[in-house]
Design an enzyme around this catalytic site. Structure first.
Site, PDB file in Angstrom:
ATOM      1  N   LEU A  92     -33.956 -54.433 -46.483  1.00  0.00           N
ATOM      2  CA  LEU A  92     -33.965 -54.030 -45.136  1.00  0.00           C
ATOM      3  C   LEU A  92     -33.898 -54.941 -43.947  1.00  0.00           C
ATOM      4  CD1 LEU A  92     -36.783 -51.647 -46.250  1.00  0.00           C
ATOM      5  CD2 LEU A  92     -34.221 -51.134 -45.914  1.00  0.00           C
ATOM      6  N   THR A 107     -42.865 -57.362 -55.694  1.00  0.00           N
ATOM      7  CA  THR A 107     -43.033 -58.042 -56.894  1.00  0.00           C
ATOM      8  C   THR A 107     -41.610 -58.529 -57.238  1.00  0.00           C
ATOM      9  OG1 THR A 107     -43.734 -58.243 -58.993  1.00  0.00           O
ATOM     10  CG2 THR A 107     -43.023 -56.086 -58.269  1.00  0.00           C
ATOM     11  N   HIS A 108     -41.623 -59.845 -57.663  1.00  0.00           N
ATOM     12  CA  HIS A 108     -40.313 -60.425 -57.833  1.00  0.00           C
ATOM     13  C   HIS A 108     -40.436 -61.162 -59.397  1.00  0.00           C
ATOM     14  CE1 HIS A 108     -36.528 -62.254 -57.082  1.00  0.00           C
ATOM     15  NE2 HIS A 108     -36.953 -63.522 -57.793  1.00  0.00           N
ATOM     16  N   ASP A 144     -36.963 -62.534 -50.450  1.00  0.00           N
ATOM     17  CA  ASP A 144     -37.775 -63.336 -51.625  1.00  0.00           C
ATOM     18  C   ASP A 144     -38.318 -64.567 -51.103  1.00  0.00           C
ATOM     19  OD1 ASP A 144     -37.312 -61.122 -53.237  1.00  0.00           O
ATOM     20  OD2 ASP A 144     -35.538 -62.206 -54.010  1.00  0.00           O
TER      21      ASP A 144
HETATM   22  C1  GRF Z   1     -39.410 -55.831 -61.549  1.00  0.00           C
HETATM   23  O1  GRF Z   1     -39.398 -56.723 -62.439  1.00  0.00           O
HETATM   24  C2  GRF Z   1     -39.531 -56.330 -60.280  1.00  0.00           C
HETATM   25  O2  GRF Z   1     -39.942 -57.492 -60.346  1.00  0.00           O
HETATM   26  C3  GRF Z   1     -38.202 -56.188 -59.760  1.00  0.00           C
HETATM   27  O3  GRF Z   1     -37.695 -55.090 -60.182  1.00  0.00           O
HETATM   28  C4  GRF Z   1     -38.148 -54.732 -61.276  1.00  0.00           C
HETATM   29  C5  GRF Z   1     -38.604 -53.323 -61.414  1.00  0.00           C
HETATM   30  O4  GRF Z   1     -38.620 -52.738 -62.501  1.00  0.00           O
HETATM   31  N1  GRF Z   1     -38.187 -56.274 -58.279  1.00  0.00           N
HETATM   32  P1  GRF Z   1     -38.588 -51.065 -62.780  1.00  0.00           P
HETATM   33  O5  GRF Z   1     -37.465 -50.274 -61.957  1.00  0.00           O
HETATM   34  O6  GRF Z   1     -39.995 -50.677 -62.167  1.00  0.00           O
HETATM   35  O7  GRF Z   1     -38.648 -50.901 -64.241  1.00  0.00           O
END
Ligand code: GRF
Length: 199
Positions: A92, A107-108, A144
């Protein structure tokens, strides 16, 4: 946690992380998606309002600013205390961060700053590292790169595929992301180091 705090979760994928956030009984008042995706069904199964702000262009014609404006209009009607990205597939514009400074989490699936971007798990495998992990951080307009709140290592096993490794990383994300969100809200979104129990 303050009873009247409100969280919006943004998702585009399978929604497994969203499911964990719902199971942790966080005060999620709405799920926002950018496309039709299984995360919408997970929201509905959890009786959570689901708002789709459809992204209709993925190429060079994509107008990030006007898409972000559209999304912000939907979000501002709810006026959440916190926005938690859980596999949201659109970067965004800085307008989101300006309106919600330090209030958008992501979360990454890597130990940032290593392996930014959409192929973090694949890139970690290709780099032949022994350990990767996941990072919970403040989402900023730069992909990120926002301040890190918490990281957890996940070892890479011999024979791991992108799928098996990502699955193991997600298992960790499902434990730590709800805890980080809860602590962050309880601290009124203070960027302080966190103590998270893994079990
Ligand atoms: C996660 O691994 C997160 O870190 C990343 O996307 C994934 C989301 O997984 N940004 P889901 O669609 O909730 O299974």
């Amino acid at each position: 946690m303050g009873q009247n705090k409100k969280i919006i979760v943004m998702a585009s994928g399978t929604g497994s992380i969203l499911k964990a956030l719902i199971a942790a009984e966080l005060p999620i008042v709405a799920v926002v998606t950018d496309r039709k995706c299984p995360a919408e069904d997970i929201a509905r199964d959890g009786n959570i309002k689901c708002i789709r702000v459809t992204r209709d262009s993925f190429g060079e014609t994509f107008d990030r600013k006007s898409y972000t404006d559209k999304l912000l209009t939907a979000i501002l009607e709810i006026n959440p205390d916190l926005i938690a990205m859980a596999g949201f597939g659109t970067v965004l514009s800085e307008d989101l961060e300006k309106r919600f400074p330090n209030r958008v989490l992501n979360t990454h699936p890597s130990l940032l700053p290593l392996f930014k971007g959409w192929h973090a798990v694949r890139d970690a495998l290709a780099a032949d590292v022994k350990v990767t992990g996941c990072t919970i951080h403040i989402a900023t307009a730069e992909l990120d790169a926002g301040p890190i709140l918490y990281q957890q290592e996940v070892p890479i096993m011999p024979g791991d595929s992108e799928e098996s490794l990502h699955k193991r990383i997600k298992e960790v994300e499902k434990i730590i992301y709800p805890k980080v969100i809860r602590q962050f809200l309880d601290s009124d979104c203070n960027l302080q180091p966190m103590n998270i129990e893994l079990h």
